[in-house]
Design an enzyme around this catalytic site. Structure first.
Site, PDB file in Angstrom:
ATOM      1  N   PRO A  87       0.818  -1.221   0.000  1.00 48.28           N
ATOM      2  CA  PRO A  87       0.000   0.000   0.000  1.00 48.28           C
ATOM      3  C   PRO A  87       0.852   1.271   0.000  1.00 48.28           C
ATOM      4  O   PRO A  87       0.365   2.348  -0.300  1.00 48.28           O
ATOM      5  CB  PRO A  87      -0.824  -0.090   1.286  1.00 48.28           C
ATOM      6  CG  PRO A  87      -0.580  -1.435   1.870  1.00 48.28           C
ATOM      7  CD  PRO A  87       0.623  -2.020   1.211  1.00 48.28           C
ATOM      8  N   GLU A 114      -0.699  -8.007   6.787  1.00 45.67           N
ATOM      9  CA  GLU A 114       0.263  -7.382   7.699  1.00 45.67           C
ATOM     10  C   GLU A 114       1.423  -6.699   6.997  1.00 45.67           C
ATOM     11  O   GLU A 114       1.548  -6.754   5.790  1.00 45.67           O
ATOM     12  CB  GLU A 114       0.776  -8.440   8.670  1.00 45.67           C
ATOM     13  CG  GLU A 114       1.053  -9.754   7.980  1.00 45.67           C
ATOM     14  CD  GLU A 114       0.817 -10.967   8.856  1.00 45.67           C
ATOM     15  OE1 GLU A 114       0.520 -10.786  10.042  1.00 45.67           O
ATOM     16  OE2 GLU A 114       0.954 -12.076   8.348  1.00 45.67           O
ATOM     17  N   ARG A 152      -1.059  -8.457 -21.162  1.00 49.67           N
ATOM     18  CA  ARG A 152      -1.749  -7.883 -22.321  1.00 49.67           C
ATOM     19  C   ARG A 152      -0.797  -7.130 -23.245  1.00 49.67           C
ATOM     20  O   ARG A 152      -1.124  -6.888 -24.402  1.00 49.67           O
ATOM     21  CB  ARG A 152      -2.843  -6.913 -21.887  1.00 49.67           C
ATOM     22  CG  ARG A 152      -3.885  -7.502 -21.007  1.00 49.67           C
ATOM     23  CD  ARG A 152      -4.960  -6.508 -20.627  1.00 49.67           C
ATOM     24  NE  ARG A 152      -5.830  -6.165 -21.748  1.00 49.67           N
ATOM     25  CZ  ARG A 152      -5.730  -5.110 -22.515  1.00 49.67           C
ATOM     26  NH1 ARG A 152      -4.794  -4.219 -22.288  1.00 49.67           N
ATOM     27  NH2 ARG A 152      -6.554  -4.907 -23.505  1.00 49.67           N
ATOM     28  N   ASP A 167      -6.202   0.959 -26.571  1.00 54.96           N
ATOM     29  CA  ASP A 167      -6.849   1.048 -25.277  1.00 54.96           C
ATOM     30  C   ASP A 167      -6.909   2.467 -24.761  1.00 54.96           C
ATOM     31  O   ASP A 167      -6.044   3.275 -25.015  1.00 54.96           O
ATOM     32  CB  ASP A 167      -6.083   0.228 -24.231  1.00 54.96           C
ATOM     33  CG  ASP A 167      -6.414  -1.227 -24.337  1.00 54.96           C
ATOM     34  OD1 ASP A 167      -7.444  -1.544 -24.937  1.00 54.96           O
ATOM     35  OD2 ASP A 167      -5.636  -2.036 -23.818  1.00 54.96           O
TER      36      ASP A 167
HETATM   37  C1  21W Z   1      -3.040  -3.700   4.223  1.00 56.73           C
HETATM   38  C2  21W Z   1      -0.836  -4.591   4.223  1.00 56.73           C
HETATM   39  C3  21W Z   1      -2.685  -2.830   5.237  1.00 56.73           C
HETATM   40  C4  21W Z   1      -0.469  -3.689   5.240  1.00 56.73           C
HETATM   41  C5  21W Z   1       2.208  -3.417  10.778  1.00 56.73           C
HETATM   42  C6  21W Z   1       1.565  -4.583  11.098  1.00 56.73           C
HETATM   43  C7  21W Z   1      -0.495  -4.550  -1.733  1.00 56.73           C
HETATM   44  C8  21W Z   1      -2.320  -3.198  -1.256  1.00 56.73           C
HETATM   45  C9  21W Z   1      -1.476  -4.273  -0.797  1.00 56.73           C
HETATM   46  C10 21W Z   1      -2.112  -4.606   3.738  1.00 56.73           C
HETATM   47  C11 21W Z   1      -1.405  -2.822   5.744  1.00 56.73           C
HETATM   48  C12 21W Z   1      -1.918  -2.714  -2.518  1.00 56.73           C
HETATM   49  C13 21W Z   1       0.389  -3.507   9.689  1.00 56.73           C
HETATM   50  C14 21W Z   1      -3.584  -1.111  -2.608  1.00 56.73           C
HETATM   51  C15 21W Z   1      -3.445  -2.521  -0.669  1.00 56.73           C
HETATM   52  C16 21W Z   1      -1.509  -5.046   0.470  1.00 56.73           C
HETATM   53  C17 21W Z   1      -2.497  -5.527   2.649  1.00 56.73           C
HETATM   54  C18 21W Z   1      -1.096  -1.854   6.828  1.00 56.73           C
HETATM   55  C19 21W Z   1      -0.700  -3.153   8.736  1.00 56.73           C
HETATM   56  N1  21W Z   1       1.425  -2.770   9.906  1.00 56.73           N
HETATM   57  N2  21W Z   1      -2.530  -1.693  -3.200  1.00 56.73           N
HETATM   58  N3  21W Z   1       0.436  -4.602  10.388  1.00 56.73           N
HETATM   59  N4  21W Z   1      -4.019  -1.496  -1.392  1.00 56.73           N
HETATM   60  N5  21W Z   1      -2.464  -4.847   1.350  1.00 56.73           N
HETATM   61  N6  21W Z   1      -0.177  -2.290   7.736  1.00 56.73           N
HETATM   62  O1  21W Z   1      -3.923  -2.824   0.413  1.00 56.73           O
HETATM   63  O2  21W Z   1      -0.648  -5.858   0.696  1.00 56.73           O
HETATM   64  S1  21W Z   1      -0.570  -3.575  -3.094  1.00 56.73           S
END
Ligand code: 21W
Length: 230
Positions: A87, A114, A152, A167
């Site tokens: 994220p 996580e 693609r 596209d």
């Molecule tokens: C969601 C991972 C929230 C971490 C410490 C312990 C990959 C993603 C993801 C996720 C957190 C993408 C924490 C858009 C997304 C992904 C899972 C926050 C929590 N910190 N693109 N635990 N949105 N999401 N940390 O969620 O892995 S690309």
């Protein structure tokens, strides 16, 4: 192209890549898929892949050792890039997809629920990519988005008709409206210009509709398009 995906949920990746465009690309030998589970690289008898964060706080953190060992088990090709789905990464765009499509191998790290132990980043030094500002439960769906989008762009995935250059996003505008038979449905008619066979007029109509739609729905893309046209 070869995709190596590190994930604690290998079935999610394997299942999806058996459908649609990904299935066709896979069967045509356009890409090869290898899924690796960091759990298979754990060193304790409980196959632990995560632990509580140092310093306290909620949630769990993915341990460095299983991820780094799984990563180092991959045989690296000539021209490789490593991506961490996160994220905190840069939002995926058509521009990034084009940049990725030139590699021979893309290694993709997925987390679930996580955070990653920071030393995974320090050792592997991946390019971090997100799919947008919303919270998912893991990197698997984002990894599939990335692989689908890259597939693609590779020769042999799309037919002539569904060419990737045409596209939306490749030209920077949203698509014009489409119509098929019948000519009238519930009193709603297909625009006359699409029926008159004048392809210059049709192209102009579609271009104007693309502009109108983009201006209305995506002023950010519209501004960029206008700026780039001068
Ligand atoms: C969601 C991972 C929230 C971490 C410490 C312990 C990959 C993603 C993801 C996720 C957190 C993408 C924490 C858009 C997304 C992904 C899972 C926050 C929590 N910190 N693109 N635990 N949105 N999401 N940390 O969620 O892995 S690309």
């Amino acid at each position: 192209m070869r995709f190596d995906v590190l994930t604690l949920f290998p079935e999610m990746i394997e299942q999806f890549s058996n459908f649609s465009i990904m299935k066709r690309a896979n069967e045509n030998g356009v890409f090869e898929l290898n899924v690796i589970n960091p759990r298979d690289y754990t060193e304790d008898k409980h196959k632990k892949v995560d632990d509580t964060p140092y310093g306290g706080g909620a949630g769990m953190v993915l341990m460095a050792q299983p991820y780094v060992d799984a990563y180092e088990s991959i045989d690296a090709a000539e021209n490789t890039i490593t991506i961490m789905m996160s994220p905190q990464g840069e939002p995926l765009t058509d521009k990034i997809v084009n940049e990725l499509a030139v590699f021979n191998q893309i290694i993709i790290l997925c987390g679930h629920y996580e955070g990653y132990d920071e030393r995974i980043r320090e050792i592997i030094r991946p390019r971090e990519i997100s799919v947008g500002d919303f919270v998912l439960t893991g990197g698997e769906l984002p990894a599939l988005c990335l692989m689908d989008a890259v597939s693609r762009k590779l020769d042999g995935t799309l037919g002539k008709i569904e060419s990737a250059e045409e596209d939306s996003f490749s030209n920077g505008l949203l698509e014009y409206p489409h119509y098929t038979k019948p000519r009238e449905y519930r009193g709603l008619k297909v625009p006359d210009v699409l029926l008159n066979g004048n392809h210059k007029m049709i192209d102009e109509f579609r271009y104007q509709e693309s502009l109108r739609r983009t201006k209305e729905r995506r002023p950010d893309l519209y501004e960029k398009f206008i700026r780039n046209s001068f």
